[in-house]
Design a protein around this motif. Structure first.
Motif, PDB file in Angstrom:
ATOM      1  N   GLY A   1       0.810  -1.173  -0.186  1.00  0.00           N
ATOM      2  CA  GLY A   1      -0.146   0.000  -0.130  1.00  0.00           C
ATOM      3  C   GLY A   1       0.782   1.075   0.111  1.00  0.00           C
ATOM      4  O   GLY A   1       0.364   2.320  -0.269  1.00  0.00           O
ATOM      5  N   GLY A   2       2.167   1.198   0.102  1.00  0.00           N
ATOM      6  CA  GLY A   2       3.155   2.253   0.291  1.00  0.00           C
ATOM      7  C   GLY A   2       3.996   2.346  -0.681  1.00  0.00           C
ATOM      8  O   GLY A   2       3.797   2.992  -1.914  1.00  0.00           O
ATOM      9  N   TRP A   3       5.306   1.695  -0.403  1.00  0.00           N
ATOM     10  CA  TRP A   3       6.261   1.815  -1.499  1.00  0.00           C
ATOM     11  C   TRP A   3       5.897   1.332  -2.905  1.00  0.00           C
ATOM     12  O   TRP A   3       6.019   2.114  -3.783  1.00  0.00           O
ATOM     13  CB  TRP A   3       7.596   0.705  -0.945  1.00  0.00           C
ATOM     14  N   LEU A   4       5.414   0.100  -2.896  1.00  0.00           N
ATOM     15  CA  LEU A   4       5.086  -0.502  -4.380  1.00  0.00           C
ATOM     16  C   LEU A   4       3.998   0.544  -4.988  1.00  0.00           C
ATOM     17  O   LEU A   4       4.330   0.782  -6.059  1.00  0.00           O
ATOM     18  CB  LEU A   4       4.528  -1.941  -4.133  1.00  0.00           C
ATOM     19  N   LEU A   5       3.150   0.833  -4.286  1.00  0.00           N
ATOM     20  CA  LEU A   5       2.065   1.803  -4.992  1.00  0.00           C
ATOM     21  C   LEU A   5       2.843   3.143  -5.509  1.00  0.00           C
ATOM     22  O   LEU A   5       2.499   3.354  -6.668  1.00  0.00           O
ATOM     23  CB  LEU A   5       1.100   2.126  -4.018  1.00  0.00           C
ATOM     24  N   ILE A   6       3.556   3.739  -4.807  1.00  0.00           N
ATOM     25  CA  ILE A   6       4.191   4.865  -5.269  1.00  0.00           C
ATOM     26  C   ILE A   6       5.081   4.573  -6.573  1.00  0.00           C
ATOM     27  O   ILE A   6       5.184   5.294  -7.350  1.00  0.00           O
ATOM     28  CB  ILE A   6       5.163   5.549  -3.913  1.00  0.00           C
ATOM     29  N   GLU A   7       5.836   3.562  -6.084  1.00  0.00           N
ATOM     30  CA  GLU A   7       7.018   2.982  -7.509  1.00  0.00           C
ATOM     31  C   GLU A   7       5.902   2.736  -8.735  1.00  0.00           C
ATOM     32  O   GLU A   7       6.511   3.363  -9.811  1.00  0.00           O
ATOM     33  CB  GLU A   7       7.730   1.835  -6.987  1.00  0.00           C
ATOM     34  N   ILE A   8       5.015   2.300  -8.666  1.00  0.00           N
ATOM     35  CA  ILE A   8       4.024   1.588  -9.734  1.00  0.00           C
ATOM     36  C   ILE A   8       3.439   3.081 -10.453  1.00  0.00           C
ATOM     37  O   ILE A   8       3.584   3.102 -11.505  1.00  0.00           O
ATOM     38  CB  ILE A   8       3.005   0.898  -9.398  1.00  0.00           C
ATOM     39  N   LEU A   9       3.075   3.778  -9.705  1.00  0.00           N
ATOM     40  CA  LEU A   9       2.595   5.221 -10.064  1.00  0.00           C
ATOM     41  C   LEU A   9       3.733   6.013 -10.851  1.00  0.00           C
ATOM     42  O   LEU A   9       3.555   6.623 -11.909  1.00  0.00           O
ATOM     43  CB  LEU A   9       1.945   6.056  -9.064  1.00  0.00           C
ATOM     44  N   PHE A  10       4.658   5.826 -10.296  1.00  0.00           N
ATOM     45  CA  PHE A  10       5.888   6.912 -10.789  1.00  0.00           C
ATOM     46  C   PHE A  10       6.171   5.998 -12.185  1.00  0.00           C
ATOM     47  O   PHE A  10       6.485   6.937 -13.444  1.00  0.00           O
ATOM     48  CB  PHE A  10       6.995   6.599 -10.094  1.00  0.00           C
ATOM     49  N   ILE A  11       6.441   4.934 -12.408  1.00  0.00           N
ATOM     50  CA  ILE A  11       6.662   3.996 -13.416  1.00  0.00           C
ATOM     51  C   ILE A  11       5.537   4.326 -14.657  1.00  0.00           C
ATOM     52  O   ILE A  11       6.069   4.526 -15.827  1.00  0.00           O
ATOM     53  CB  ILE A  11       6.999   2.499 -13.215  1.00  0.00           C
ATOM     54  N   LEU A  12       4.533   4.135 -14.194  1.00  0.00           N
ATOM     55  CA  LEU A  12       3.132   4.356 -14.948  1.00  0.00           C
ATOM     56  C   LEU A  12       3.277   5.752 -15.624  1.00  0.00           C
ATOM     57  O   LEU A  12       2.933   5.742 -16.666  1.00  0.00           O
ATOM     58  CB  LEU A  12       1.886   4.164 -14.117  1.00  0.00           C
TER      59      LEU A  12
END
Lengths: 49, 494
Positions: free
Chosen positions: B469-480
């Motif tokens: 819910g934290g790190w992975l989400l932000i990373e995915i949003l950035f790459i997206l």
């Protein structure tokens, strides 16, 4: 209320609401200037006829 | 000439911007921040933060929108080729935020319903966590959908759809009601609050200054954080709203009015909150520090408790409960639809579909994404996602915007653009703020947040939940954000 609280109430209100009032006066003055400029410009226009 | 939708007037634009900036945080975050960070002394770093980061960044966002006449992503890409990913990242963060923010609005709808009988009387805490949210014992136990919360969520998204699907005409009319109304209702609550026994004690807790905190760097960072989150910066909303203004529009005057009104409402709301808390403390025979709180706890437990203990019978309690929750609905809905409007504006730049169609799909996606927060473990997920979306999402967008304009684009040229049609000319101080102060403060703040996350697991949640819910989400949003920007550019070329 304590005197400290009164002072900070006065400071907060003056900065926020006073600041807002100054901004509105500046916006009003600028719009008056623009109107006067537009009027002056219109008056000096020479009719093509 | 481009056929772009326009605000009906400058006032409509300013109202909508104020509506976006003023949200639940003005009521449930700011007053507690003041109390928790040195009382009235906090106002000093707060005002400095307002002038050195809040207003300068707001001017950047307004100018990008007005100058480029495009949604956040395309506008940033036009400023500097490749920078569009910042805009897409901002819109993706906005999408995540509105997906849970709409669930909070749903809780408020539920409370409006319960206000008629003041159903929480005598057991506000148990009522909120047990009855309304039906919270499960752990984040791993999803426990299915809580249907009344889903019903409120559906209502929220239907409302958002109808407010924005037709465009700025309807938005302009809606904000002409929903922006002044909460202010009037807060005034009613203020009159009730300050006339209650014990109110003065509460106000002393709110404003009595402890100037020693001015030497504490964390208090300064808290002030900058509060300003940043409160002004809807880094979400793309202000860029999107400004893109519907004509090119020769004022920038600095509108930024000053928006920012000062937003802070003025926060300051005002503090009197409502702390006068009522003073009364509650007196009624419970406890010190104000014991009853003071912020966020969800303040809105759905502490304040309802205070309302149910007001002098008068159930009818009086119901009236004040309705006033309070209708205020919250108005504050929240303006911010929620502004986030959706930013997404729709961004998508309209790359999709040839009608505005109605784009709005429909965005709302449907938001409703679907919000389902996780409607479950019995939804509150835990909401807490984690909110923490990361704000501390590592919007703030990083703000940093990238400041670096883009201050260091990559020519800041003096940008300042000249701001001054071109503005009623109030900004001096060189603006360049210093954008080039130095804003990036230094944001980098320090992000580093401190990063350090505290590494030191201990946020909120005591299990590592897997914080990772997803934290790190992975932000990373995915950035790459997206990067991927969408590349695809959008190819589409534009085609």
């Amino acid at each position: 209320m304590s005197s400290g609280a009164w002072i900070m109430l006065f400071v907060g209100a003056s900065v926020l609401y006073g600041g807002l009032a100054i901004v509105f006066v500046k916006i009003f003055q600028a719009s008056e200037r623009k109107k006067a400029h537009a009027h002056h410009h219109k008056k000096n226009q020479v009719s093509p006829s | 000439m481009e056929d772009r939708d326009r605000w009906s007037s400058r006032a409509a634009f300013v109202m909508a911007s104020i509506g976006s900036a003023v949200g639940l945080g003005n009521v449930w975050r700011f007053p507690y921040m003041v109390y928790d960070n040195g009382g009235g002394a906090f106002l000093i770093p707060y005002f400095i933060a307002l002038m050195t980061t809040g207003i300068p960044l707001l001017m950047i966002e307004f100018n990008i929108g007005i100058k480029m006449q495009k949604g956040p992503a395309f506008a940033l890409d036009k400023i500097r080729r490749g920078a569009g990913f910042i805009g897409w990242f901002a819109l993706l963060v906005s999408f995540v935020i509105v997906s849970y923010y709409s669930v909070v609005i749903s809780w408020v709808w539920n409370y409006i319903y319960y206000s008629f009988t003041v159903a929480w009387t005598g057991h506000a805490k148990e009522f909120f966590f047990g009855h309304v949210l039906d919270v499960s014992g752990s984040i791993a136990n999803t426990g299915g959908i809580v249907w009344p919360v889903f019903a409120g969520l559906l209502l929220t998204w239907v409302l958002i759809y109808f407010i924005i699907f037709k465009g700025l005409g309807v938005i302009g009319k809606v904000v002409s009601w929903t922006v002044p109304l909460p202010f009037i209702l807060l005034f009613v609550l203020l009159i009730r609050g300050i006339t209650l026994k014990g109110a003065v004690t509460g106000l002393n807790f709110y404003l009595d200054p402890d100037f020693s905190v001015l030497l504490n760097p964390r208090v300064w960072l808290a002030a900058y954080g509060q300003i940043f989150f409160s002004l809807s910066l880094g979400f793309g909303v202000m860029i999107a709203y400004a893109s519907y203004m004509a090119r020769h529009s004022d920038i600095s005057g509108n930024a000053f009015v928006t920012a000062l009104t937003n802070s003025g409402i926060s300051f005002f709301a503090g009197f409502v909150v702390f006068s009522t808390l003073g009364y509650l403390a007196q009624a419970l025979g406890q010190p104000v520090s014991e009853v003071a709180g912020s966020g969800v706890g303040l809105a759905f437990v502490i304040f309802p408790t205070a309302i149910s203990r007001l002098p008068g019978g159930t009818v009086i309690h119901a009236i004040f409960a309705l006033i309070f929750f209708v205020t919250l609905i108005n504050l929240a809905i303006n911010s929620a639809f502004s986030l959706v409007e930013a997404i729709v504006t961004g998508l309209k730049d790359i999709v040839s579909a009608k505005r109605e169609t784009i709005t429909f799909y965005v709302c449907l996606a938001g409703l679907t994404a919000g389902l996780i927060f409607c479950t019995r473990s939804g509150l835990y997920w909401l807490d984690i996602v909110d923490h990361w979306a704000n501390n590592f999402g919007a703030i990083i967008v703000g940093l990238m915007e400041a670096v883009l304009i201050g260091w990559i684009y020519n800041p003096e040229e940008f300042r000249a653009d701001i001054n071109k049609y503005s009623d109030i000319h900004v001096g060189r101080w603006w360049t210093v703020c954008i080039k130095w102060i804003t990036p230094i403060i944001i980098i320090t703040s992000v580093n401190l947040s990063f350090y505290s996350e590494l030191k201990s697991s946020y909120g005591g949640y299990p590592q897997w939940a914080v990772m997803t819910g934290g790190w992975l989400l932000i990373e995915i949003l950035f790459i997206l954000g990067i991927i969408i920007n590349l695809r959008a550019r190819n589409r534009r070329k085609a």
